[in-house]
Enzyme design. Structure first.
Site, PDB file in Angstrom:
ATOM      1  CB  CYS A 193      -0.859   0.087   1.128  1.00  0.00           C
ATOM      2  SG  CYS A 193      -1.754   1.445   1.583  1.00  0.00           S
ATOM      3  CB  CYS A 224       0.304   1.974   4.092  1.00  0.00           C
ATOM      4  SG  CYS A 224      -1.491   1.285   3.922  1.00  0.00           S
TER       5      CYS A 224
END
Length: 292
Positions: A40, A43
């Site tokens: 991700c 993230c």
């Protein structure tokens, strides 16, 4: 791959330590839970900002990292639909949260609504908590919020506050209408999630028999899933949540796929609405033992 840094207030969470490190720990220290994954990209942008703020707040909150790929059970319990998602857990319950990689300014605004940094030397909040205000009645809150919305019709947060106030006042249809009219970005707000769960549970009782009649039906036919489900809702909403959740655990054990997996959905809704951290933790573990 671990995402925890050397920061004292940042740590990784697994199914094994989740109950102690997050639920129980939140009874004394708010826990910010960061749901992430190694693939991700947002993230990776959010993580260092959260680490920085955890250090800056100096113990006013702890930052728990949950790798959703490795800890799917925890992600499922929280109903995580996208990452990054961050939730603030306090007193065993989700207090607030957001989805997406917010910039630092918005992160500070989010934390500032609930927390104050601790002084590095004194270990106390740098600013005193806001003065307590006299509790207002649900109807007074509704009137106040309606006036505020009239002055600021685009303030979506006020509309969510109004939906919660309407539900508190028992005006479920009006609460549902306000909830449905909220913009999509508020759908993951913990208050909206909790309100939606409360409405779903209340809706399940429309036209339902009394608890005594439902018990009789279940005793006569333990496979009567509809009666068991409605009995669970009645018990939960009428003050015996453990007994209510036991009904759904039984359904999960014997008729897991009934009504498109309704038993699991009811349990997750119950976890969202209850304010008993120990009870919720105990039943999360029971549910997990049947699912995994």
């Amino acid at each position: 791959m671990s995402q925890a840094s050397e920061n004292t207030y940042v740590f990784d969470v697994t199914t094994a330590n989740f109950e102690d490190a997050v639920i129980k720990a939140s009874l004394t220290t708010p826990i910010l839970v960061d749901f992430w994954a190694s693939w991700c990209e947002p993230c990776k942008a959010l993580s260092p900002l959260l680490d920085k703020l955890a250090a800056e707040y100096n113990g006013a909150f702890a930052l728990a990292k949950v790798d959703v790929d490795a800890e799917q059970q925890i992600a499922a319990m929280f109903g995580i639909r996208s990452i990054p998602t961050v939730m603030l857990v306090k007193d065993g319950q989700v207090l607030d949260g957001f989805a997406g990689a917010l910039p630092e300014g918005q992160l500070r605004e989010f934390l500032g609504r609930h927390l104050q940094p601790f002084d590095a030397e004194e270990g106390e909040a740098l600013e005193p908590p806001a003065a307590e205000v006299e509790a207002e009645t649900p109807e007074a809150a509704i009137n106040r919020l309606q006036q505020a919305i009239a002055a600021e019709p685009d303030a979506a947060g006020l509309k969510l506050d109004l939906a919660v106030a309407l539900m508190t006042a028992g005006r479920t249809e009006a609460a549902a209408a306000e909830l449905d009219a909220l913009p999509a970005n508020l759908s993951v707000d913990p208050r909206a999630v909790r309100l939606r769960s409360e409405l779903e549970l209340s809706k399940a009782l429309a036209g339902a028999p009394s608890a005594a009649e439902l018990r009789a039906r279940v005793q006569a036919n333990p496979a009567d899933a509809e009666a068991r489900d409605q009995l669970g809702v009645r018990l939960l909403l009428e003050g015996d949540p453990a007994a209510g959740m036991d009904q759904w655990l039984e359904l999960l054990k014997t008729q897991r796929d009934w009504n498109d997996g309704a038993a699991k959905k009811r349990l997750l809704a119950a976890f969202t609405t209850l304010n008993d951290a120990e009870l919720v933790g105990r039943y999360r573990r029971k549910m997990a033992s049947l699912l995994f």
